[in-house]
Write a protein that holds these residues in place. Structure first.
Motif, PDB file in Angstrom:
ATOM      1  N   TRP A  72       0.562 -36.695 -13.557  1.00 48.58           N
ATOM      2  CA  TRP A  72       1.764 -36.349 -14.316  1.00 48.58           C
ATOM      3  C   TRP A  72       2.117 -34.882 -14.122  1.00 48.58           C
ATOM      4  N   GLN A  73       1.138 -34.017 -14.145  1.00 49.69           N
ATOM      5  CA  GLN A  73       1.394 -32.593 -13.965  1.00 49.69           C
ATOM      6  C   GLN A  73       1.866 -32.280 -12.554  1.00 49.69           C
ATOM      7  N   LEU A  74       1.318 -32.992 -11.572  1.00 50.05           N
ATOM      8  CA  LEU A  74       1.776 -32.799 -10.202  1.00 50.05           C
ATOM      9  C   LEU A  74       3.215 -33.298 -10.019  1.00 50.05           C
ATOM     10  N   ALA A  75       3.551 -34.378 -10.696  1.00 51.72           N
ATOM     11  CA  ALA A  75       4.876 -34.974 -10.520  1.00 51.72           C
ATOM     12  C   ALA A  75       5.941 -34.338 -11.398  1.00 51.72           C
ATOM     13  N   ARG A  76       5.538 -33.596 -12.447  1.00 43.12           N
ATOM     14  CA  ARG A  76       6.502 -33.093 -13.422  1.00 43.12           C
ATOM     15  C   ARG A  76       7.611 -32.234 -12.804  1.00 43.12           C
ATOM     16  N   PRO A  77       7.321 -31.274 -11.905  1.00 41.10           N
ATOM     17  CA  PRO A  77       8.425 -30.473 -11.340  1.00 41.10           C
ATOM     18  C   PRO A  77       9.457 -31.329 -10.605  1.00 41.10           C
ATOM     19  N   ALA A  78       8.972 -32.311  -9.836  1.00 41.13           N
ATOM     20  CA  ALA A  78       9.900 -33.178  -9.112  1.00 41.13           C
ATOM     21  C   ALA A  78      10.742 -34.013 -10.075  1.00 41.13           C
ATOM     22  N   LEU A  79      10.121 -34.519 -11.139  1.00 37.48           N
ATOM     23  CA  LEU A  79      10.860 -35.330 -12.104  1.00 37.48           C
ATOM     24  C   LEU A  79      11.869 -34.495 -12.883  1.00 37.48           C
ATOM     25  N   MET A  80      11.506 -33.279 -13.248  1.00 36.74           N
ATOM     26  CA  MET A  80      12.435 -32.403 -13.959  1.00 36.74           C
ATOM     27  C   MET A  80      13.633 -32.064 -13.070  1.00 36.74           C
ATOM     28  N   LEU A  81      13.355 -31.796 -11.787  1.00 35.65           N
ATOM     29  CA  LEU A  81      14.457 -31.520 -10.861  1.00 35.65           C
ATOM     30  C   LEU A  81      15.356 -32.738 -10.721  1.00 35.65           C
ATOM     31  N   ALA A  82      14.755 -33.921 -10.639  1.00 35.18           N
ATOM     32  CA  ALA A  82      15.549 -35.147 -10.525  1.00 35.18           C
ATOM     33  C   ALA A  82      16.433 -35.356 -11.742  1.00 35.18           C
ATOM     34  N   ILE A  83      15.924 -35.015 -12.923  1.00 33.57           N
ATOM     35  CA  ILE A  83      16.721 -35.145 -14.151  1.00 33.57           C
ATOM     36  C   ILE A  83      17.919 -34.205 -14.102  1.00 33.57           C
ATOM     37  N   TRP A  84      17.688 -32.959 -13.686  1.00 37.11           N
ATOM     38  CA  TRP A  84      18.791 -32.001 -13.580  1.00 37.11           C
ATOM     39  C   TRP A  84      19.830 -32.483 -12.573  1.00 37.11           C
ATOM     40  N   VAL A  85      19.376 -32.943 -11.412  1.00 32.50           N
ATOM     41  CA  VAL A  85      20.314 -33.426 -10.393  1.00 32.50           C
ATOM     42  C   VAL A  85      21.066 -34.652 -10.904  1.00 32.50           C
ATOM     43  N   MET A  86      20.393 -35.512 -11.667  1.00 34.37           N
ATOM     44  CA  MET A  86      21.049 -36.696 -12.206  1.00 34.37           C
ATOM     45  C   MET A  86      22.189 -36.313 -13.153  1.00 34.37           C
ATOM     46  N   PHE A  87      21.958 -35.317 -14.016  1.00 30.51           N
ATOM     47  CA  PHE A  87      23.015 -34.885 -14.929  1.00 30.51           C
ATOM     48  C   PHE A  87      24.163 -34.219 -14.173  1.00 30.51           C
ATOM     49  N   ILE A  88      23.832 -33.439 -13.142  1.00 29.88           N
ATOM     50  CA  ILE A  88      24.891 -32.849 -12.306  1.00 29.88           C
ATOM     51  C   ILE A  88      25.686 -33.948 -11.615  1.00 29.88           C
ATOM     52  N   HIS A  89      24.972 -34.962 -11.136  1.00 30.17           N
ATOM     53  CA  HIS A  89      25.623 -36.093 -10.466  1.00 30.17           C
ATOM     54  C   HIS A  89      26.549 -36.821 -11.435  1.00 30.17           C
ATOM     55  N   TRP A  90      26.104 -37.017 -12.665  1.00 22.35           N
ATOM     56  CA  TRP A  90      26.974 -37.653 -13.663  1.00 22.35           C
ATOM     57  C   TRP A  90      28.253 -36.849 -13.877  1.00 22.35           C
ATOM     58  N   ALA A  91      28.121 -35.533 -13.969  1.00 21.36           N
ATOM     59  CA  ALA A  91      29.304 -34.685 -14.171  1.00 21.36           C
ATOM     60  C   ALA A  91      30.270 -34.824 -13.000  1.00 21.36           C
ATOM     61  N   MET A 117      40.474 -28.888   1.531  1.00 22.56           N
ATOM     62  CA  MET A 117      39.039 -28.923   1.814  1.00 22.56           C
ATOM     63  C   MET A 117      38.212 -28.794   0.534  1.00 22.56           C
ATOM     64  N   PHE A 118      38.679 -27.976  -0.386  1.00 22.60           N
ATOM     65  CA  PHE A 118      37.975 -27.807  -1.661  1.00 22.60           C
ATOM     66  C   PHE A 118      38.052 -29.087  -2.486  1.00 22.60           C
ATOM     67  N   LEU A 119      39.200 -29.753  -2.464  1.00 25.44           N
ATOM     68  CA  LEU A 119      39.381 -30.955  -3.271  1.00 25.44           C
ATOM     69  C   LEU A 119      38.605 -32.151  -2.731  1.00 25.44           C
ATOM     70  N   VAL A 120      38.376 -32.193  -1.417  1.00 27.06           N
ATOM     71  CA  VAL A 120      37.688 -33.339  -0.834  1.00 27.06           C
ATOM     72  C   VAL A 120      36.167 -33.225  -0.986  1.00 27.06           C
ATOM     73  N   LEU A 121      35.665 -32.041  -1.311  1.00 27.66           N
ATOM     74  CA  LEU A 121      34.220 -31.806  -1.371  1.00 27.66           C
ATOM     75  C   LEU A 121      33.492 -32.660  -2.412  1.00 27.66           C
ATOM     76  N   PRO A 122      33.966 -32.782  -3.666  1.00 27.57           N
ATOM     77  CA  PRO A 122      33.200 -33.564  -4.662  1.00 27.57           C
ATOM     78  C   PRO A 122      32.971 -35.013  -4.267  1.00 27.57           C
ATOM     79  N   SER A 123      33.916 -35.622  -3.566  1.00 27.34           N
ATOM     80  CA  SER A 123      33.745 -37.021  -3.176  1.00 27.34           C
ATOM     81  C   SER A 123      32.623 -37.188  -2.159  1.00 27.34           C
ATOM     82  N   PHE A 124      32.281 -36.126  -1.417  1.00 31.17           N
ATOM     83  CA  PHE A 124      31.156 -36.177  -0.485  1.00 31.17           C
ATOM     84  C   PHE A 124      29.837 -35.935  -1.203  1.00 31.17           C
ATOM     85  N   LEU A 125      29.848 -35.050  -2.191  1.00 31.74           N
ATOM     86  CA  LEU A 125      28.610 -34.687  -2.867  1.00 31.74           C
ATOM     87  C   LEU A 125      28.015 -35.862  -3.638  1.00 31.74           C
ATOM     88  N   ALA A 126      28.858 -36.665  -4.263  1.00 30.45           N
ATOM     89  CA  ALA A 126      28.365 -37.742  -5.125  1.00 30.45           C
ATOM     90  C   ALA A 126      27.408 -38.692  -4.400  1.00 30.45           C
TER      91      ALA A 126
END
Length: 360
Positions: free
Chosen positions: A84-103, A40-49
């Motif tokens: 830009w200021q309103l969108a910045r938190p969402a864009l920063m979060l998207a960048i973090w998630v994108m790098f996690i997704h790449w990993a 179950m632990f090994l199958v989890l990353p393939s679902f997250l991507a």
């Protein structure tokens, strides 16, 4: 928090559906419970991507709609915050998630898939009972079928029928009252007792028949044992995908490997693209506490369309590597379009301020 919740809910639903298959394999094979937990632990990353970009989109929609309903967007806009200021938190979060997704996509998921394949293969050899389900014609490889009428334990079976066509020159059918699995620290064998063996020569048509008290069927010689040793493209590390060893038996492998490598790089960019879709849905047009259901529906349909396009383009790129650049086109176009839209909003707002100051 909403993004984490959406990810947990969607992943949990898919995880639960897969857990039933893995649990059946482990229980029928008589494997200990820690083996199930490991699978179950090994199958989890393939679902997250594949889930991460969609979870990010839904989480951002929920969070920003909540801010809209509570009039916090209006307050922030009223104090002079730019788009830009309103969108910045969402864009920063998207960048973090994108790098996690790449990993996950580049390293964690392929590594987990390789280990999952090895663990499943060990279960099928060390706990071979997982292959045999009662009341079912179990296709073992391409050339053998085993039917078990009743299972009394993980390794003891009643009412056995085996049809073996591994030898192209003959077909063998065995029936037995009972049988049991043994491994003895070696290849698993099915020992069947008190039965008959019927053999038909495919060339001459002659049929041979005999009775036996005990007969051994070697499960380690099944064809699918060789298939389990083949490392699939989604299991390979990036180095092997980008520099594959030529395989004369599979001339298409190099094209598939190259397309898989670029898919791992391109798909995480959809996090930024889907974040832009969420921002356009919420920030575009006039603010309304009741929301704009039609805009949300269009946003969801656009995300579904882009997700479908990513799968279709990956399949096309696997057939023709000249189409690999198309894998990057939808997310990059959507991302650049979003930035242009935000810049337009910023310019329009700046123009309105300048006009207001000039009027004063």
């Amino acid at each position: 928090m909403a993004i984490v919740l959406v990810t947990i809910v969607v992943t949990g639903a898919i995880w639960f559906s897969q857990s039933l298959k893995l649990l059946e394999m482990v229980v029928n094979g008589g494997a200990p419970i820690f083996v199930f937990a490991q699978l179950m632990f090994l199958v989890l990353p393939s679902f997250l991507a594949p889930i991460l970009p969609v979870a990010l989109f839904l989480g951002l929609l929920f969070t920003m709609q909540k801010l809209l309903q509570d009039q916090e967007w209006i307050v922030m806009q009223g104090i002079g915050m730019s788009p830009w200021q309103l969108a910045r938190p969402a864009l920063m979060l998207a960048i973090w998630v994108m790098f996690i997704h790449w990993a996950i996509s580049i390293d964690i998921a392929p590594r987990a898939q390789r280990n999952l394949r090895l663990e499943r293969h060990l279960i099928q050899t060390d706990y071979a009972g997982a292959l045999l389900r009662e009341g079912t014609f179990n296709a073992i490889g391409h050339n053998m079928t085993i039917y078990v009428h009743e299972r009394e334990s993980s390794n003891l079976f009643k009412g056995i029928l085996i049809h073996d066509t591994r030898d192209p020159n003959k077909a063998t059918t065995l029936t037995a009252e009972e049988g049991f699995l043994v491994s003895d620290n070696g290849p698993p064998r099915l020992i069947i007792q008190r039965g008959t063996r019927q053999e038909r020569n495919n060339i001459t048509g002659e049929i041979g028949w005999l009775m036996f008290d005990q007969y051994a069927v070697d499960l380690a010689m099944l064809n699918d044992a060789q298939d389990d040793t083949v490392v699939k493209a989604y299991e390979r590390p990036m180095g092997e995908l980008l520099n594959p060893t030529p395989d004369p038996a599979n001339p298409n492998a190099q094209r598939e490997f190259m397309a898989e490598a670029h898919q791992r790089i391109a798909f995480p960019i959809y996090n930024m693209a889907f974040a832009m879709v969420a921002l356009i849905v919420v920030l575009g047009g006039e603010f309304s506490r009741r929301g704009r259901p039609h805009r949300y529906i269009i946003g969801v349909l656009l995300v579904i369309l882009m997700q479908s396009m990513s799968l279709a383009l990956a399949n096309l790129a696997a057939r023709n590597n000249a189409l690999i650049p198309l894998q990057y086109t939808p997310p990059i176009v959507m991302m650049l379009g979003g930035f242009i839209w935000l810049a337009h909003l910023l310019g329009a707002k700046t123009g309105m301020r300048a006009g207001g100051n000039h009027a004063k």
